[in-house]
Design a protein around this motif. Structure first.
Motif, mmCIF file in Angstrom:
data_model
loop_
_atom_site.group_PDB
_atom_site.id
_atom_site.type_symbol
_atom_site.label_atom_id
_atom_site.label_comp_id
_atom_site.label_asym_id
_atom_site.label_seq_id
_atom_site.Cartn_x
_atom_site.Cartn_y
_atom_site.Cartn_z
ATOM 1 N N PHE A 246 71.653 6.033 -52.257
ATOM 2 C CA PHE A 246 71.851 6.811 -53.274
ATOM 3 C C PHE A 246 70.857 7.040 -54.157
ATOM 4 O O PHE A 246 70.473 6.080 -54.831
ATOM 5 N N ILE A 247 70.439 8.422 -54.351
ATOM 6 C CA ILE A 247 69.362 8.801 -55.488
ATOM 7 C C ILE A 247 69.755 9.645 -56.124
ATOM 8 O O ILE A 247 69.383 10.927 -56.142
ATOM 9 N N PRO A 248 70.406 9.340 -57.355
ATOM 10 C CA PRO A 248 70.650 10.251 -58.363
ATOM 11 C C PRO A 248 69.731 10.561 -59.537
ATOM 12 O O PRO A 248 68.621 9.795 -59.459
ATOM 13 N N VAL A 249 69.438 11.611 -60.132
ATOM 14 C CA VAL A 249 68.815 11.739 -61.370
ATOM 15 C C VAL A 249 69.067 10.862 -62.115
ATOM 16 O O VAL A 249 70.294 10.423 -62.669
ATOM 17 N N ILE B 60 80.659 6.181 -58.006
ATOM 18 C CA ILE B 60 82.064 6.673 -57.687
ATOM 19 C C ILE B 60 81.980 6.835 -55.966
ATOM 20 O O ILE B 60 82.928 6.168 -55.640
ATOM 21 N N VAL B 61 81.019 7.624 -55.685
ATOM 22 C CA VAL B 61 81.059 7.822 -54.189
ATOM 23 C C VAL B 61 80.812 6.497 -53.318
ATOM 24 O O VAL B 61 81.546 6.137 -52.425
ATOM 25 N N GLY C 58 84.792 15.024 -50.597
ATOM 26 C CA GLY C 58 83.418 14.491 -50.129
ATOM 27 C C GLY C 58 83.623 13.392 -49.294
ATOM 28 O O GLY C 58 82.574 13.336 -48.173
ATOM 29 N N MET C 59 84.416 12.587 -49.279
ATOM 30 C CA MET C 59 84.681 11.455 -48.211
ATOM 31 C C MET C 59 85.044 11.831 -47.006
ATOM 32 O O MET C 59 84.616 11.412 -45.968
ATOM 33 N N LYS C 60 85.718 13.044 -46.937
ATOM 34 C CA LYS C 60 86.192 13.694 -45.543
ATOM 35 C C LYS C 60 84.909 14.139 -44.930
ATOM 36 O O LYS C 60 84.575 13.949 -43.714
#
Length: 360
Positions: free
Chosen positions: A9-12, A26-27, A344-346
């Motif tokens: 995971f690479i968030p701002v 969360i994801v 998103g999970m689907k």
């Protein structure tokens, strides 16, 4: 399955905002719940206050990942992830590098400018799924030209999934209310996001805190003031106001769902509140929040205020003591904004089956 799936995971990430990180977390938590064997890693700026509290292993950078092209690419080469989720982050070369190494690339955008960037041909070619975490009524449709362009390169249009959050839990919520001595529907929640935003007068969360004091004094309704992880000041003790430094996402959602009304910044939590059909007063505390607050207000889904403690107080009192709340509740009931986490999970599940099914 012999191969342990790796998710990067690479968030701002920075000293101010927290929304992208919280969404990625969360994801990540949902990925771990569904696939307990998954190996999960984050890349964060060490300037971000939450970098030291992330529950997953973290590779630290001196700045936000988008500005650290080589460091991010070197880590992708080292970690060899099966999935890379860029949350509003990433240079084209970083997406290309992840794709070349065989990773499934997911790009998350939260406003029109980021969505447009994600649809640029060279980026779209190496993106397996582009999520838009805004409701359709906020962000609108893409242009006919973008539709034609994506069709020409045989790529799907971005998927509008809406805000991502963990649904409230009855048991968790009851524990939170008991812990803080609150009753459902009997308090007002205030939160200005990460707490790191500033203007010419200092930290904007302090204006929210002053409004909390004013509101309690004027209405005798208890207030809950959540300062946020990026606020560096001391948290005062105030009569009638429960002051909290920070809450994890689940606890914040549980209190948001239980509140009589919430006073929020124009970030992700505003859209989560709308999806929960919660009455809100919203205040834009950053430039990129102005459009979102304006559209939500014009759609009848929130009322708004300037960033001024007395104006916030006056507007809040007007909302809860007039028929304005009936119109707001009616508009919220009709709104089709929902939780985008399941969508998103689907998508991840479909990519998961495709990637690992092909290797069996």
């Amino acid at each position: 399955m012999s191969l342990v799936p790796k998710f990067l995971f690479i968030p701002v990430s920075s000293a101010e905002g927290v929304g992208e990180y919280m969404r990625s977390l969360i994801v990540a938590n949902e990925v771990k719940r569904r696939w307990p064997e998954a190996d999960i890693q984050f890349i964060l700026s060490r300037q971000a206050p939450y970098s030291s509290t992330c529950p997953y292993p973290v590779a630290l950078l001196d700045d936000t990942p988008t500005k650290n092209i080589k460091a991010v690419n070197d880590f992708i080469s080292f970690y060899q992830p099966e999935f890379v989720i860029f949350d509003a982050s990433g240079r084209r070369s970083q997406l290309v590098h992840a794709n070349k190494l065989g990773a499934k690339v997911i790009f998350i955008s939260q406003h029109k400018r980021k969505r447009s960037r994600g649809m640029k041909v060279l980026r779209a070619r190496v993106t397996d799924s582009h999520w838009v975490v805004q409701p359709e009524f906020v962000i609108g449709d893409i242009s006919w030209f973008d539709k034609l362009k994506l069709k020409f390169i045989t790529k799907s249009e971005p998927t509008v999934i809406g805000p991502i959050f963990v649904n409230p839990s009855v048991n968790r919520q009851a524990e939170q209310l008991a812990h803080y001595g609150l009753t459902r529907g009997g308090f007002i929640l205030l939160n200005a996001g990460s707490g790191g935003h500033q203007n010419g007068n200092g930290y904007v969360v302090e204006e929210f805190a002053r409004a909390a004091v004013n509101i309690y004094q004027a209405t005798q309704i208890p207030c809950v003031m959540v300062y946020g992880p990026s606020y560096p000041g001391d948290i005062p003790l105030v009569e009638g106001v429960t002051t909290i430094k920070m809450l994890n996402h689940e606890a914040l959602i549980d209190l948001l769902d239980a509140a009589k009304v919430a006073i929020l910044s124009g970030g992700d939590t505003l859209l989560q509140a709308i999806a929960l059909k919660k009455m809100t007063l919203s205040v834009a505390v950053a430039k990129d929040q102005n459009h979102r607050v304006k559209v939500c207000k014009e759609s009848g889904l929130t009322i708004s205020s300037e960033l001024d403690a007395q104006l916030i107080t006056d507007n809040l009192i007007k909302l809860i003591t007039t028929d304005n709340q009936l119109a707001l509740q009616s508009a919220l009931a009709k709104c089709d904004c929902e939780n985008g986490l399941d969508i998103g999970m689907k998508i991840i599940s479909d990519l998961f089956d495709y990637k690992f099914g092909a290797q069996q």
